[in-house]
Design a protein around this motif. Structure first.
Motif, PDB file in Angstrom:
ATOM      1  N   LEU A   1      87.868  38.004  90.426  1.00 15.79           N
ATOM      2  CA  LEU A   1      87.977  37.380  91.759  1.00 15.79           C
ATOM      3  C   LEU A   1      89.232  37.941  92.436  1.00 15.79           C
ATOM      4  N   GLU A   2      89.234  37.937  93.769  1.00 16.54           N
ATOM      5  CA  GLU A   2      90.335  38.531  94.512  1.00 16.54           C
ATOM      6  C   GLU A   2      91.649  37.770  94.296  1.00 16.54           C
ATOM      7  N   SER A   3      92.731  38.432  94.725  1.00 13.16           N
ATOM      8  CA  SER A   3      94.079  37.874  94.519  1.00 13.16           C
ATOM      9  C   SER A   3      94.284  36.547  95.250  1.00 13.16           C
TER      10      SER A   3
ATOM     11  N   PRO B   1      78.833  40.133  97.697  1.00 17.37           N
ATOM     12  CA  PRO B   1      79.763  39.830  96.603  1.00 17.37           C
ATOM     13  C   PRO B   1      80.698  41.017  96.341  1.00 17.37           C
ATOM     14  N   SER B   2      81.955  40.732  96.035  1.00 18.52           N
ATOM     15  CA  SER B   2      82.917  41.810  95.786  1.00 18.52           C
ATOM     16  C   SER B   2      82.518  42.593  94.539  1.00 18.52           C
ATOM     17  N   PRO B   3      82.853  43.880  94.501  1.00 18.69           N
ATOM     18  CA  PRO B   3      82.467  44.720  93.368  1.00 18.69           C
ATOM     19  C   PRO B   3      83.442  44.583  92.201  1.00 18.69           C
TER      20      PRO B   3
ATOM     21  N   ALA C   1      83.348  51.569 107.158  1.00 21.33           N
ATOM     22  CA  ALA C   1      82.588  51.735 105.907  1.00 21.33           C
ATOM     23  C   ALA C   1      82.083  50.386 105.400  1.00 21.33           C
ATOM     24  N   LYS C   2      82.901  49.346 105.570  1.00 26.05           N
ATOM     25  CA  LYS C   2      82.525  48.012 105.073  1.00 26.05           C
ATOM     26  C   LYS C   2      81.644  47.240 106.064  1.00 26.05           C
ATOM     27  N   GLY C   3      81.690  47.655 107.346  1.00 28.40           N
ATOM     28  CA  GLY C   3      81.068  46.831 108.382  1.00 28.40           C
ATOM     29  C   GLY C   3      81.866  45.549 108.541  1.00 28.40           C
TER      30      GLY C   3
ATOM     31  N   PRO D   1      90.936  46.590 101.081  1.00 26.77           N
ATOM     32  CA  PRO D   1      90.110  45.391 100.942  1.00 26.77           C
ATOM     33  C   PRO D   1      89.134  45.613  99.792  1.00 26.77           C
ATOM     34  N   SER D   2      88.379  44.598  99.446  1.00 32.22           N
ATOM     35  CA  SER D   2      87.369  44.774  98.406  1.00 32.22           C
ATOM     36  C   SER D   2      86.344  45.818  98.870  1.00 32.22           C
ATOM     37  N   ALA D   3      85.860  46.627  97.906  1.00 33.95           N
ATOM     38  CA  ALA D   3      85.041  47.800  98.248  1.00 33.95           C
ATOM     39  C   ALA D   3      83.550  47.472  98.331  1.00 33.95           C
ATOM     40  N   ASN D   4      83.223  46.384  99.019  1.00 34.42           N
ATOM     41  CA  ASN D   4      81.819  45.979  99.186  1.00 34.42           C
ATOM     42  C   ASN D   4      81.438  46.036 100.664  1.00 34.42           C
ATOM     43  N   ARG D   5      80.130  46.018 100.948  1.00 29.36           N
ATOM     44  CA  ARG D   5      79.666  45.773 102.310  1.00 29.36           C
ATOM     45  C   ARG D   5      80.214  44.426 102.713  1.00 29.36           C
TER      46      ARG D   5
HETATM   47 MG    MG Z   1      86.630  41.091 100.425  1.00 24.17          MG
END
Ligand code: MG
Ligand code: AMP
Length: 349
Positions: free
Chosen positions: A181-183, A152-154, A58-60, A144-148
């Motif tokens: 921003l991510e953990s 940029p992360s959503p 889904a993310k590629g 993981p972050s739900a972006n392509r």
């Molecule tokens: Mg990410």
């Protein structure tokens, strides 16, 4: 696939019903985008090889970039990994919250989740929707972050929808993420020390309250390394978080930055700037990071602003390079990757 979009309303009965359905999706190997305190996550069961495969698809996402596994309570690390004493100390101080700890993995976690490695990254989110979904599903959740991959992360459900509509089963809209921003990802070095593999809201200074020594992996700070080496936290090596616009990152004093933008900017451009400085760039779009010097607010807004730049079809975005330390280290780490690790030093071009 039809992606179901559900708002978390604050009505506890309605929200529980939504979470119960999302938990069913997770147990049956489906994917649900969820709010967390850091960014939106793309959640699937961490016990099912097939769910992990769907996440990468889904993310590629490249198959060598492992997924973080989310648990409802810090003690549940025992189920999926071999936590040591320092993990217990860190958990007491920072969990639930934006800290991910890399531990030796148990065999219940499929190799797909860890990209073939023998370690698993463990996090216990504080966001109540994420927490409840993990608890009700009964599964540890890879998210993981739900972006392509690469984008940029959503930080809102709308961002997720833009990247994931039609590719996943459900999106839970719990409003904008608090941190943005991510953990922080750390490895435990076995001697009471830890190494930061990815900086986040839990800073080196904060970790120093618990760890004997806090090291920072060179690729966190060095743009050249981030591009060239194969670091042990594989996500560190990719061009990441990038808008379609050309992001020009400038390493200079604030005055030189302003002069540089004024003399170089043309076409459709934007400037990442503090609220106070917006007036200095009249020809471009002001992408406001919040009050000057407010690192938390800037972190919260960064990804959203990079997405806004693309929505406005900007060709170029100018940004100042913050110090690679303290509270701005996480922002620094993301923005150098968003710029493909190219940094302009005016006068040295
Ligand atoms: Mg990410
Ligand atoms: P994301 O899921 O997009 O927030 O990115 C998660 C990041 O966590 C990855 O890109 C890796 O850098 C890091 N990570 C996940 N699992 C591990 C692991 N077992 N060892 C080291 N780093 C990890």
């Amino acid at each position: 696939m039809n992606t179901e979009y559900c708002k978390i309303t604050g009505d506890s009965q309605a929200d529980e019903a939504v979470i119960a359905r999302a938990a069913e999706v997770i147990r049956h190997g489906g994917l649900v985008a969820i709010p967390t305190e850091t960014v939106y996550g793309l959640a699937g069961s961490a016990l099912l090889d097939d769910s992990a495969k769907k996440i990468y698809a889904a993310k590629g996402r490249p198959a060598d970039n492992p997924l973080i596994v989310h648990i409802a309570y810090p003690e549940e690390a025992e189920r999926i990994a071999y936590p040591d004493e320092l993990y217990g100390e860190l958990a007491k101080r920072f969990m639930p919250g934006p800290l991910t700890v890399v531990l030796k993995k148990r065999s219940v976690i499929p190799d797909t989740v860890t990209a073939g490695g023998d370690t698993v990254a463990v996090r216990c989110p504080s966001n109540s929707v994420a927490h409840r979904l993990i608890e009700v599903s009964g599964h540890p959740i890879a998210a993981p972050s739900a972006n392509r991959s690469g984008a940029p992360s959503p930080t809102t459900a709308e961002h997720v929808r833009a990247d994931m509509d039609g590719k996943i089963d459900m999106i839970l809209d719990g409003g904008p993420c608090e941190i943005g921003l991510e953990s922080t990802v750390i490895r435990l070095d076995g001697d009471g020390a830890c190494t930061i593999l990815r900086p986040g809201a839990v800073t080196a200074e904060m970790l120093g309250e618990v760890c004997r020594e806090v090291r920072i992996a060179p690729a966190v700070i060095e743009p050249a390394l981030a591009e060239a080496i194969r670091p042990e936290s594989p996500g560190m090596k990719y061009k990441h978080y990038a808008p379609r616009a050309n992001l020009v990152l400038i390493d200079a004093s604030h005055e030189t930055f302003v002069k540089y933008v004024r003399s170089h900017a043309s076409g459709k451009y934007g400037v990442l700037s503090s609220n106070e400085d917006a007036g200095a760039f009249t020809g471009g779009m002001a992408l406001l990071l919040g009050p000057r010097g407010n690192a938390k607010e800037a972190a919260k807004r960064l990804f959203s602003l990079l997405r806004r730049a693309d929505e406005a079809e900007l060709e170029t975005v100018y940004a100042e390079l913050p110090p690679a330390e303290g509270e701005t280290l996480a922002y620094y780490n993301r923005i150098i990757r968003a710029a493909g690790c190219r940094i302009v030093k005016p006068g040295k071009e």
